[in-house]
Design an enzyme around this catalytic site. Structure first.
Site, short mmCIF file in Angstrom:
data_model
loop_
_atom_site.label_atom_id
_atom_site.label_comp_id
_atom_site.label_asym_id
_atom_site.label_seq_id
_atom_site.Cartn_x
_atom_site.Cartn_y
_atom_site.Cartn_z
N HIS A 147 83.08 58.40 55.57
CA HIS A 147 81.77 58.98 55.90
C HIS A 147 81.27 58.59 57.30
O HIS A 147 80.13 58.16 57.47
CB HIS A 147 80.74 58.61 54.85
N HIS B 94 75.64 64.30 50.40
CA HIS B 94 76.17 63.31 49.45
C HIS B 94 75.14 62.98 48.36
O HIS B 94 74.96 61.80 48.01
CB HIS B 94 76.59 62.05 50.21
N GLU C 107 80.76 67.32 46.52
CA GLU C 107 80.56 67.44 47.96
C GLU C 107 81.43 68.56 48.52
O GLU C 107 82.63 68.38 48.71
CB GLU C 107 80.95 66.11 48.63
C1 BGC Z 1 83.80 58.91 47.91
C2 BGC Z 1 83.86 57.68 47.05
C3 BGC Z 1 82.88 56.69 47.60
C4 BGC Z 1 81.53 57.33 47.63
C5 BGC Z 1 80.55 56.40 48.28
C6 BGC Z 1 82.44 59.46 47.85
O1 BGC Z 1 82.34 60.61 48.66
O2 BGC Z 1 84.76 59.87 47.51
O3 BGC Z 1 85.14 57.11 47.04
O4 BGC Z 1 82.86 55.52 46.86
O5 BGC Z 1 81.56 58.51 48.36
O6 BGC Z 1 79.34 56.55 47.74
#
Ligand code: BGC
Length: 388
Positions: free
Chosen positions: A143, A214, A352
């Site tokens: 991210h 998210h 997502e």
């Molecule tokens: C990921 C997870 C991660 C989470 C964090 C998701 O988009 O796929 O692996 O732990 O984001 O909040």
């Protein structure tokens, strides 16, 4: 004295009002009684780390409300009616803006990027030049790195009762990503309970981009228990299996005959504990699904999710080729939610819409390269309704 009496009276009225808003015991007549959460600007706060933040409230004709803030361009609450008509907050978050400014915060509702999801070993190459991004998730970048967009204090270009447009420019080499990347994200909330997120970006240097939202959803209501009995349908015949660090192997594998087959609606809990290597790697579902090309008006129908207790239905339509389904496997009572509950294991899930993880290193995946002079533009729609 008069003032004191007035204060006492006001105080009493306030306490009365507050107790009306306290979560009540759940009853058979109204299974949604526990699920109200109410955000207000005054207690949300107006500063995070010395910068101005604001709560934006988009309320439609039927009273359904989307709550947003410019800190991380986050969706911080979403009140939609359940099958009895009771407004229910289906998005996990905090009641104070400052609570989002915490490295242990599990990405509640922000726009993540500039590259949402993972980049293997924090490295990718464009035109022979290798770029290095911070490894904040085991050996990989997740991210956008430690200072990803989720902590950005976005500008507000336009806001009214139906929409908010946030803008932000990442400087060249922020967390290693090339280019001054200018982004614009518009959230709009319609009278028929459709949340549309439109993302746009340009860059003055060749770069990679993969923006998504998210939000953690619980369609039975924030803090109402696990999401394991939600019904999920994913319009995907294939998914991208991963290695032990959750980086795709590059294969597009059929879901048929695996726990990843959501082509016919089933509960999330049905196969989640199966003895399956992929589920072990993800500690549950944490995988990208390759969406079937069902495009109607340019959008793929990605998923239909139903809350078993409220009958709230969320359908996601997107221009994106994939959707990451994360079943809240790393949640574990680390933070306190709006309604006072903690974020227990699998009490929220993320869906997502996005390009596939690690696309910059996977030549067979749809490209995430953004060239100078081009405009990145993508849209996802979240439609809310109820079962009868
Ligand atoms: C990921 C997870 C991660 C989470 C964090 C998701 O988009 O796929 O692996 O732990 O984001 O909040």
């Amino acid at each position: 004295m008069k003032r004191n009496i007035a204060n006492l009276f006001l105080g009493g009225a306030l306490i009365g009002l507050m107790s009306c808003q306290q979560p009540q015991k759940q009853t058979a007549e109204n299974p949604s009684d526990t699920l109200h959460t109410i955000l207000d600007s005054a207690s949300f706060g107006s500063k995070v780390a010395g910068k101005d933040v604001k709560l934006y409230t988009l309320k439609n004709a039927s009273g359904s409300t989307a709550y947003l803030t410019n800190f991380g361009a986050r969706l911080v609450g979403l009140m939609v009616p359940d099958k009895h008509g009771t407004l229910t907050d289906v998005v996990l978050g905090f009641d104070k803006a400052s609570s989002y400014n915490n490295p242990a915060e599990p990405y509640f509702g922000p726009i993540v990027g500039p590259f949402g999801n993972r980049i293997a070993k924090g490295k990718f190459t464009l035109d022979g030049e290798t770029f290095t991004t911070p490894t904040n998730n085991g050996p990989n970048t997740l991210h956008g790195g430690k200072k990803g967009l989720h902590f950005a204090n976005w500008e507000v270009k336009e806001a009214n009762a139906k929409m908010v447009t946030f803008t932000y420019t990442l400087p060249d080499r922020h967390e290693g990503f090339p280019g001054n990347i200018s982004m614009e994200v518009t959230y709009s909330w319609s009278d028929n309970n459709e949340l549309t997120i439109h993302y746009q970006a340009t860059s003055d240097k060749k770069t990679v981009i993969n923006l998504t939202n998210h939000a953690y959803f619980n369609l039975n209501g924030e803090g109402s228990g696990t999401i394991l009995d939600h019904q999920l349908k994913v319009f995907a015949d294939k998914y991208t299996p991963v290695d032990s660090t959750l980086i795709p192997t590059g294969e597009l594998a059929p879901v048929k005959g695996t726990p990843f087959d959501f082509t016919v609606s089933k509960t999330i809990g049905k196969d989640i504990e199966q003895d399956n290597q992929q589920l072990k790697f993800g500690k549950g579902y944490d995988h990208n699904f390759v969406l079937n090309e069902t495009k109607v008006d340019g959008l793929n129908h990605a998923v239909t999710l139903t809350g078993d207790r409220t009958g709230i239905v969320m359908e996601i339509y997107t221009q994106e080729p994939g959707i990451q389904f994360y079943s809240g496997n790393f949640m574990g009572n680390k933070v306190t939610l709006k309604n006072g509950k903690t974020d227990s294991f699998r009490t929220g899930l993320c869906l997502e819409p996005q390009h596939f993880p690690d696309s910059p290193n996977q030549p067979n995946f749809p490209s995430t390269v953004l060239n100078p002079g081009d405009t990145y533009s993508t849209k996802s729609i979240y439609k809310f309704s109820t079962t009868k």
